[in-house]
Design an enzyme around this catalytic site. Structure first.
Site, PDB file in Angstrom:
ATOM      1  N   CYS A  36      49.346  43.039  35.364  1.00  0.00           N
ATOM      2  CA  CYS A  36      49.177  43.324  36.790  1.00  0.00           C
ATOM      3  C   CYS A  36      50.529  43.692  37.379  1.00  0.00           C
ATOM      4  O   CYS A  36      51.530  43.040  37.084  1.00  0.00           O
ATOM      5  CB  CYS A  36      48.592  42.096  37.492  1.00  0.00           C
TER       6      CYS A  36
ATOM      7  N   HIS B 231      39.121  44.197  37.865  1.00  0.00           N
ATOM      8  CA  HIS B 231      40.449  43.618  38.126  1.00  0.00           C
ATOM      9  C   HIS B 231      40.786  43.719  39.616  1.00  0.00           C
ATOM     10  O   HIS B 231      41.209  42.746  40.238  1.00  0.00           O
ATOM     11  CB  HIS B 231      41.505  44.339  37.284  1.00  0.00           C
ATOM     12  N   GLU B 232      40.579  44.901  40.179  1.00  0.00           N
ATOM     13  CA  GLU B 232      40.922  45.109  41.588  1.00  0.00           C
ATOM     14  C   GLU B 232      39.984  44.326  42.515  1.00  0.00           C
ATOM     15  O   GLU B 232      40.416  43.790  43.536  1.00  0.00           O
ATOM     16  CB  GLU B 232      40.940  46.599  41.936  1.00  0.00           C
TER      17      GLU B 232
ATOM     18  N   HIS C  54      41.178  40.888  42.832  1.00  0.00           N
ATOM     19  CA  HIS C  54      42.231  40.786  43.849  1.00  0.00           C
ATOM     20  C   HIS C  54      41.629  40.628  45.244  1.00  0.00           C
ATOM     21  O   HIS C  54      42.090  39.798  46.035  1.00  0.00           O
ATOM     22  CB  HIS C  54      43.130  42.038  43.838  1.00  0.00           C
TER      23      HIS C  54
END
Length: 136
Positions: A85, A126-127, A130
């Site tokens: 990341c 993944h995003e 976040h």
């Protein structure tokens, strides 16, 4: 405008709030920042530039695009992997799914539903982590 990458775990662990049309400038900033970091990054979430809004940007081969207020609605074919990341040092293990479906809005705030597989699906997951304050 390119923004500085946030490495503050307190900010990164905050859940994003829905984006509105008033946040349109953030879409440009996120894409500019993704482009500026293209040599080491394939996706960004808005909190990675210090703003807890639900917007992600993805680099998919030669294409860069955004998803506003993305929600993963379906996941299948789980697998274990390791990811890095831009906001963190090193790589970490995580669970991902090879096939996902996502409800989101385009940069023009048009509602969409799409299916993604493989590496693109991994980037989106993944995003979206976040946006949910999940740090791998």
């Amino acid at each position: 405008m390119e923004r500085k990458i946030c490495r503050d775990l307190i900010i990164l662990s905050q859940k994003a709030v829905p984006a509105t049309k008033e946040d349109a400038a953030l879409i440009t900033d996120l894409l500019d920042t993704l482009k500026a970091n293209a040599d080491r990054c394939v996706g960004l979430a808005c909190n990675m530039i210090g703003v807890p809004k639900a917007i992600i940007a993805i680099s998919d081969g030669p294409f860069r695009y955004t998803m506003v207020n993305p929600v993963i609605t379906k996941k299948s074919k789980p697998y274990e992997t390791e990811e890095g990341c831009l906001s963190l040092d090193g790589v970490r293990p995580c669970l991902r799914f090879d096939e996902i479906e996502v409800d989101y809005e385009t940069a023009n705030f048009v509602k969409k539903h799409a299916k993604f597989t493989g590496y693109t699906a991994e980037i989106i997951q993944h995003e979206c982590d976040h946006l949910n304050g999940i740090i791998i």
